[in-house]
Design an enzyme around this catalytic site. Structure first.
Site, PDB file in Angstrom:
ATOM      1  N   GLU A 117     -25.049  40.749  19.477  1.00  0.00           N
ATOM      2  CA  GLU A 117     -24.185  39.805  20.190  1.00  0.00           C
ATOM      3  C   GLU A 117     -24.497  39.840  21.679  1.00  0.00           C
ATOM      4  O   GLU A 117     -25.082  40.807  22.180  1.00  0.00           O
ATOM      5  CB  GLU A 117     -22.710  40.125  19.943  1.00  0.00           C
ATOM      6  CG  GLU A 117     -22.262  41.493  20.405  1.00  0.00           C
ATOM      7  CD  GLU A 117     -20.835  41.797  19.980  1.00  0.00           C
ATOM      8  OE1 GLU A 117     -20.118  40.863  19.612  1.00  0.00           O
ATOM      9  OE2 GLU A 117     -20.449  42.976  20.022  1.00  0.00           O
ATOM     10  N   LYS A 119     -24.329  40.408  25.615  1.00  0.00           N
ATOM     11  CA  LYS A 119     -23.712  41.420  26.478  1.00  0.00           C
ATOM     12  C   LYS A 119     -22.920  40.671  27.558  1.00  0.00           C
ATOM     13  O   LYS A 119     -23.486  40.086  28.471  1.00  0.00           O
ATOM     14  CB  LYS A 119     -24.777  42.307  27.114  1.00  0.00           C
ATOM     15  CG  LYS A 119     -24.209  43.423  27.981  1.00  0.00           C
ATOM     16  CD  LYS A 119     -25.335  44.281  28.544  1.00  0.00           C
ATOM     17  CE  LYS A 119     -24.758  45.367  29.427  1.00  0.00           C
ATOM     18  NZ  LYS A 119     -24.126  44.825  30.659  1.00  0.00           N
ATOM     19  N   ARG A 140     -10.766  50.031  31.012  1.00  0.00           N
ATOM     20  CA  ARG A 140     -11.581  51.191  30.642  1.00  0.00           C
ATOM     21  C   ARG A 140     -11.439  52.328  31.643  1.00  0.00           C
ATOM     22  O   ARG A 140     -11.407  53.492  31.262  1.00  0.00           O
ATOM     23  CB  ARG A 140     -13.061  50.792  30.536  1.00  0.00           C
ATOM     24  CG  ARG A 140     -13.946  51.998  30.181  1.00  0.00           C
ATOM     25  CD  ARG A 140     -15.334  51.598  29.752  1.00  0.00           C
ATOM     26  NE  ARG A 140     -16.086  50.962  30.831  1.00  0.00           N
ATOM     27  CZ  ARG A 140     -17.294  50.442  30.677  1.00  0.00           C
ATOM     28  NH1 ARG A 140     -17.860  50.448  29.489  1.00  0.00           N
ATOM     29  NH2 ARG A 140     -17.918  49.884  31.687  1.00  0.00           N
ATOM     30  N   CYS A 406     -35.919  33.151  71.523  1.00  0.00           N
ATOM     31  CA  CYS A 406     -36.918  32.443  70.722  1.00  0.00           C
ATOM     32  C   CYS A 406     -38.298  33.025  71.032  1.00  0.00           C
ATOM     33  O   CYS A 406     -38.669  33.126  72.215  1.00  0.00           O
ATOM     34  CB  CYS A 406     -36.893  30.951  71.046  1.00  0.00           C
ATOM     35  SG  CYS A 406     -38.223  30.018  70.243  1.00  0.00           S
TER      36      CYS A 406
END
EC number: 6.5.1.2
Length: 665
Positions: A117, A119, A140, A406
């Site tokens: 499947e 990720k 988690r 510059c």
């Protein structure tokens, strides 16, 4: 310093760097580096720790980020200990690494199959149900302790609040923000002048940690569920059975998942998914490969961080490392300053790379880059190589200083309000003038084929070209040109012929060639279709274009400012006096795409200009940005945020095959 001391120092430096990255990713929802860089460094650390394990104590290895998840629970939410650990997944990048994973399974059982499947790039969640009611939801965290986000999870529409199942049940999955929803949120933030969210994963994590559940509800998070804790308690013995069980209870599962018997079928899915993933409405960077038969999981076991029953295959990015030799700036035809990297030569995607873009000073500051550093570079398709991250610093304490002058005229560099862009303050800067002249002669502008950049530089140095109008006065200086080295009669006549032929070009070519700020070739083509002749340009009512999708206030303001300047008025008048009164020439061959607007994104089989030409030849128009008025988005490999925006606005999406079918229908 001994070899052992060198190895120990390198490992400790890697551990410290990855710990810092982990803290930013897991705890601050603000990743410091791209996934490709993180994966490369964690793999390097893992190999060093395995190869030189005898150089370290048990505690030094046990506390490494290769062995634990460096996430902490926030003080804003109640801490909850997981009944069983929520582990991460080990990664594979090659067929050999997948085979090693399979060989490990063979040690436990001779018969097995796999479940594959996508990720999902989101936030892992564990949800408990009691008596059919959603009881608790926990992030988690570090795998052992997470945060109680129950009330926020209840705001996610595709997570059922009650299920037709009375036994205690714990399911796990991934909370994510759809790309289309992410684009909608950032569109609203843009209108409200709020800072934009960096990416969908950060947005999902930040949303789930909101104290105001109304904000969570309004952001339309989603979730895919894929795991059941203690599956045997529910008479579930394979991943396929678990998926059907979850689906029947009303949980969302990934439609793109499949069953595989062996490595050959795994490889086939990985190859097909590489193309499929660009059409999905969620972020994914790989494929999860799981042992289908759950009864072998305990025998296979796990580390503190990874189970041995599943692995995540990640696609190899177009990145490599090299030394950043020097940082320098260039000035473009509008005066915009670009920071660039000179690199130690390195082969990437089949090309030898010696230079790469660094975008602007803030980009260098954010990545903490300086001369001598070892850096990551990336190249995809036709995209210019870009430095994307830092590997190791040469001198830890030094910071690269911003350019203030510059390099071509020594004028001050001025900054925009955002502080992201710098411009040369001198409109008469010799480099700006040079870039304007080169651009005017370029293929997409007036296409003065016989005049390359080297010849133009010679003409500028000899005083033959000071402005673009001087191209049309070169015939008066033919003798002087022929007196120059390498300019014979034939080459000079070809140059003059090319200049004369340019007077037959379409009006959009000269509008693009004038280097007006924000006016690219596509906008120039649209403007030409409305202005029709160069003689109409100075008096044209640009405000009348505001209702068109291709034109915004920024473009109108730029056009009005340009024509208001006396020197620009004189330039247009000089062009007209030299018979450069170009008219708009429509390039369409058919009306097949009449009234249709296309946007192109990603890497296609042919250069983008090939598809733009086909669209214009068939009556269609090209736009650089997706909007509600866009008819089609043509997508190639590595399609970015435009794809998400198209989905959010329900714009029709075409891959190359579908575009070709539309072209001949």
């Amino acid at each position: 310093m001994t070899e052992k001391e060198k190895i120990r120092n390198e490992v400790f430096e890697l551990q410290a760097k990855i710990n810092e990255w982990d803290n930013a990713y897991y705890n601050l929802d603000a990743p410091l580096v791209e996934d490709a860089i993180y994966d490369r460094e964690i793999l390097k650390l893992k190999k060093l720790e395995e190869q030189y394990s005898s150089y370290f104590s048990f505690e030094e290895l046990a506390n490494s980020p290769t062995q634990k998840i460096n996430a902490k629970s926030s003080d804003l939410f109640k801490k909850v200990t997981h009944d069983s650990p929520m582990l991460s997944l080990n990664k594979a990048y090659t067929e050999e690494e997948i085979q090693k994973f399979i060989d490990n399974i063979k040690k436990v059982t001779p018969t097995f199959s796999f479940f594959l499947e996508p990720k999902i790039d989101g936030l892992s969640i564990s949800i408990k149900y009691r008596n059919g009611q959603l009881f608790q939801a926990v992030t988690r965290g570090d795998g052992l302790v997470g945060e109680d986000v129950t009330e926020n999870i209840k705001q996610i529409k595709n997570i059922p609040k009650e299920i037709a199942y009375q036994k205690p049940l714990e399911v796990r999955g991934e909370v994510y923000l759809a790309l289309s929803e992410f684009e909608k949120i950032n569109l609203n933030f843009q209108k409200e002048n709020k800072p934009l969210m960096a990416n969908p994963r950060n947005a999902a994590a930040g949303t789930l940690r909101q104290l105001d559940k109304e904000i969570v509800a309004n952001r339309n998070l989603s979730a895919f569920l894929y795991n059941i804790v203690a599956p045997e308690d529910h008479n579930i013995f394979t991943i396929l059975e678990a998926r059907d069980f979850l689906k029947n209870l009303g949980f969302s599962v990934t439609k793109e998942a499949t069953y595989a018997k062996d490595l050959s079928e795994i490889n086939s899915y990985i190859e097909n998914f590489k193309h499929l993933k660009k059409t999905l409405d969620y972020e994914t960077d790989g494929v999860v490969i799981k042992l289908n038969e759950l009864q072998h999981y305990d025998a296979l076991g796990a580390t503190n961080k990874f189970p041995h029953s599943a692995i995540a295959f990640k696609y190899e990015p177009n990145t490599t490392t090299t030394v950043l030799k020097n940082i320098f700036i260039t000035v473009g035809r509008t005066g915009l300053v670009t920071y660039n990297a000179e690199l130690e030569p390195v082969i990437l995607s089949g090309s030898c790379i010696t230079f790469a873009t660094l975008n602007n000073y803030q980009y260098i500051k954010d990545l903490k880059l300086n001369k001598g550093d070892l850096v990551y570079i990336k190249k995809a398709g036709e995209i210019i190589p870009c430095v994307i991250g830092l590997v190791n610093k040469k001198h830890e304490e030094t910071e690269f200083n911003k350019f203030l002058k510059c390099p071509y005229c020594n004028s001050d560099l001025i900054e925009t309000d955002t502080l992201l862009e710098q411009y040369c303050s001198n409109e008469n800067c010799p480099e700006i003038r040079r870039k304007k002249i080169i651009h005017f002669a370029s293929k997409k502008a007036m296409e003065l084929n016989s005049l390359g950049e080297k010849n133009i530089d010679v003409f500028i140095n000899e005083g033959l070209l000071e402005n673009v109008i001087d191209f049309y006065k070169l015939k008066e200086k033919k003798d002087k040109i022929m007196s120059l080295e390498r300019f014979g009669t034939k080459s000079v006549m070809n140059i003059l012929k090319s200049i004369e032929e340019s007077k037959k070009n379409s009006l959009d070519r000269v509008i693009f060639g004038l280097s007006i700020k924000h006016i690219g070739s596509k906008v120039a083509y649209f403007l030409a279709s409305k202005i029709l002749k160069l003689s109409n340009f100075l008096d044209f009512d640009f405000d009348s274009l505001i209702s068109y999708n291709e034109i915004g206030e920024k473009i109108i303001s730029s056009l009005k400012n340009w024509v208001a300047k006396e020197e620009n008025k004189n330039l247009v008048k000089d062009l007209l006096d030299n018979d450069v009164d170009l008219e708009f020439i429509a390039t369409k061959k058919t009306e097949r795409f009449a009234q249709l607007s296309f946007v192109i994104t990603g890497t296609l089989s042919q250069p983008r200009s090939h598809f733009e030409k086909l669209i214009k030849e068939n009556g269609g128009s090209i736009s650089s940005a997706v909007s509600a008025k866009t008819s089609y988005l043509l997508v190639g490999e590595d399609a970015g945020s435009k794809l998400a925006k198209a989905r959010a606005l329900n714009v029709k999406i075409l891959d190359e095959e579908a575009f070709n079918e539309l072209l001949v229908s």
